[in-house]
Scaffold this active site. Structure first.
Site, PDB file in Angstrom:
ATOM      1  N   ASP A 181       0.810  -1.216   0.000  1.00 45.26           N
ATOM      2  CA  ASP A 181       0.000   0.000   0.000  1.00 45.26           C
ATOM      3  C   ASP A 181       0.846   1.270   0.000  1.00 45.26           C
ATOM      4  O   ASP A 181       1.598   1.532   0.945  1.00 45.26           O
ATOM      5  CB  ASP A 181      -0.903   0.030   1.233  1.00 45.26           C
ATOM      6  N   GLU A 236      -4.077   2.067  -3.132  1.00 43.40           N
ATOM      7  CA  GLU A 236      -5.361   2.529  -2.619  1.00 43.40           C
ATOM      8  C   GLU A 236      -5.272   3.593  -1.525  1.00 43.40           C
ATOM      9  O   GLU A 236      -6.291   4.199  -1.190  1.00 43.40           O
ATOM     10  CB  GLU A 236      -6.184   1.331  -2.120  1.00 43.40           C
ATOM     11  N   ASN A 237      -4.088   3.852  -0.996  1.00 43.56           N
ATOM     12  CA  ASN A 237      -3.932   4.919   0.000  1.00 43.56           C
ATOM     13  C   ASN A 237      -3.007   6.024  -0.486  1.00 43.56           C
ATOM     14  O   ASN A 237      -2.523   6.833   0.298  1.00 43.56           O
ATOM     15  CB  ASN A 237      -3.377   4.359   1.312  1.00 43.56           C
ATOM     16  N   HIS A 257     -10.784   1.144  -0.147  1.00 41.55           N
ATOM     17  CA  HIS A 257     -10.872   2.583  -0.412  1.00 41.55           C
ATOM     18  C   HIS A 257     -10.834   2.883  -1.912  1.00 41.55           C
ATOM     19  O   HIS A 257     -10.484   3.996  -2.325  1.00 41.55           O
ATOM     20  CB  HIS A 257      -9.718   3.319   0.271  1.00 41.55           C
ATOM     21  N   HIS A 308      -6.687  -8.398  -0.092  1.00 43.51           N
ATOM     22  CA  HIS A 308      -6.724  -7.160   0.679  1.00 43.51           C
ATOM     23  C   HIS A 308      -7.674  -7.352   1.862  1.00 43.51           C
ATOM     24  O   HIS A 308      -8.892  -7.259   1.719  1.00 43.51           O
ATOM     25  CB  HIS A 308      -7.207  -6.025  -0.232  1.00 43.51           C
ATOM     26  N   HIS A 321      -3.278  -4.217   3.040  1.00 49.03           N
ATOM     27  CA  HIS A 321      -4.290  -3.559   3.871  1.00 49.03           C
ATOM     28  C   HIS A 321      -3.799  -3.173   5.261  1.00 49.03           C
ATOM     29  O   HIS A 321      -4.124  -2.092   5.739  1.00 49.03           O
ATOM     30  CB  HIS A 321      -5.561  -4.403   4.007  1.00 49.03           C
ATOM     31  N   HIS A 325      -0.701  -2.587   6.370  1.00 45.40           N
ATOM     32  CA  HIS A 325       0.447  -1.669   6.320  1.00 45.40           C
ATOM     33  C   HIS A 325       1.641  -2.132   7.150  1.00 45.40           C
ATOM     34  O   HIS A 325       2.617  -1.393   7.304  1.00 45.40           O
ATOM     35  CB  HIS A 325       0.055  -0.245   6.768  1.00 45.40           C
TER      36      HIS A 325
END
Length: 274
Positions: free
Chosen positions: A8, A39-40, A68, A154, A179, A181
């Protein structure tokens, strides 16, 4: 094939680390295909069109998303135009875009990339990831229509990620979790030949609380009260992920190495520590 998956991407620090480091890694490690979870990447919440283009230009062949996926509204339209971006297979049935695709790699080879969302401890009840992945893996068998296959699972629970790894064993080159991290230390090749890692970690500043500046998360944990919004940490970022080499005939994994480049974590990669 030489595959790289990066976890991520977290905010500006993560984007900077990918854009500054990935081009050199592609050259030095002679990478055939790179997947980045983005996604982040935009303020910790989703992915904008502009930031997606930055990551693709830096050398990502495919960007995966997650829960997200559509926090940034422009992604609703852009994902229909940009086939290199994947949202989860088991997202809402009416969601735009695709959750799996065959991509071109050097030498005319095809790489399957698929992403699914877990169900355990997730805020929304997504549909079954196992049946979604079953359909894709049967349609594009490893060593036949797909020279290599990468599955991004995820989700929150390591048990669910491990279950997906074993479910895909022998049918995917790599199953990697995203997901949370936080990079895990369980990189291995499963008995059927699938490389597995419970979580790739994040590309972000680890002097943080999973990529966010520490003050607000600490306040909420200690007092139970919210004062400010979460803000992505902006210190030097570590590029975190996993490197895999596959057999050209079967597509199964021959080697797996965690990747930690720059920032605060111990550095490692296919060349070993350093």
């Amino acid at each position: 094939m030489r595959l790289l998956f990066l976890g991520d991407v977290m905010g500006r620090a993560g984007r900077t680390a990918v854009c500054e480091t990935l081009p050199k890694l592609r050259k030095d490690w002679r990478l055939d295909f790179v997947v980045v979870n983005g996604e982040n990447a935009s303020s910790g919440h989703g992915l904008t069109t502009a930031h997606a283009e930055l990551l693709l230009k830096a050398g990502a062949d495919c960007l995966t998303l997650g829960d997200h996926a559509f926090d940034q509204r422009d992604m609703l339209q852009y994902i229909e135009k940009e086939p290199r971006i994947l949202r989860p297979l088991n997202y809402a049935k009416t969601a735009p875009g695709s959750g799996a695709r065959l991509f071109e790699a050097p030498g005319g080879r095809k790489v399957l990339v698929a992403q699914a969302l877990g169900q355990v401890f997730m805020k929304r009840p997504f549909s079954d990831p196992f049946s979604a992945l079953e359909t894709v893996l049967r349609t594009h068998p490893l060593g036949a229509s797909a020279a290599a296959s990468i599955v991004d699972i995820h989700c929150e629970a390591t048990s669910e990620k491990m279950a997906v790894g074993h479910f895909c064993d022998g049918r995917a080159s790599l199953v990697v979790g995203t997901h949370t991290h936080v990079p895990t230390a369980d990189a291995m090749i499963l008995s059927g030949g699938t490389a597995y890692l419970s979580d790739a970690g994040m590309c972000g500043d680890y002097d943080s609380v999973i990529g966010m500046e520490k003050e607000e998360p600490l306040r909420r944990f200690i007092t139970g009260m919210q004062k400010n919004r979460f803000t992505p940490a902006r210190g030097p970022a570590t590029l975190s992920g996993v490197y895999v080499e596959t057999d050209d005939r079967t597509g199964k994994a021959l080697r797996i190495d965690p990747v930690r480049v720059g920032g605060r974590l111990q550095q490692s990669g296919p060349g070993g520590a350093g």
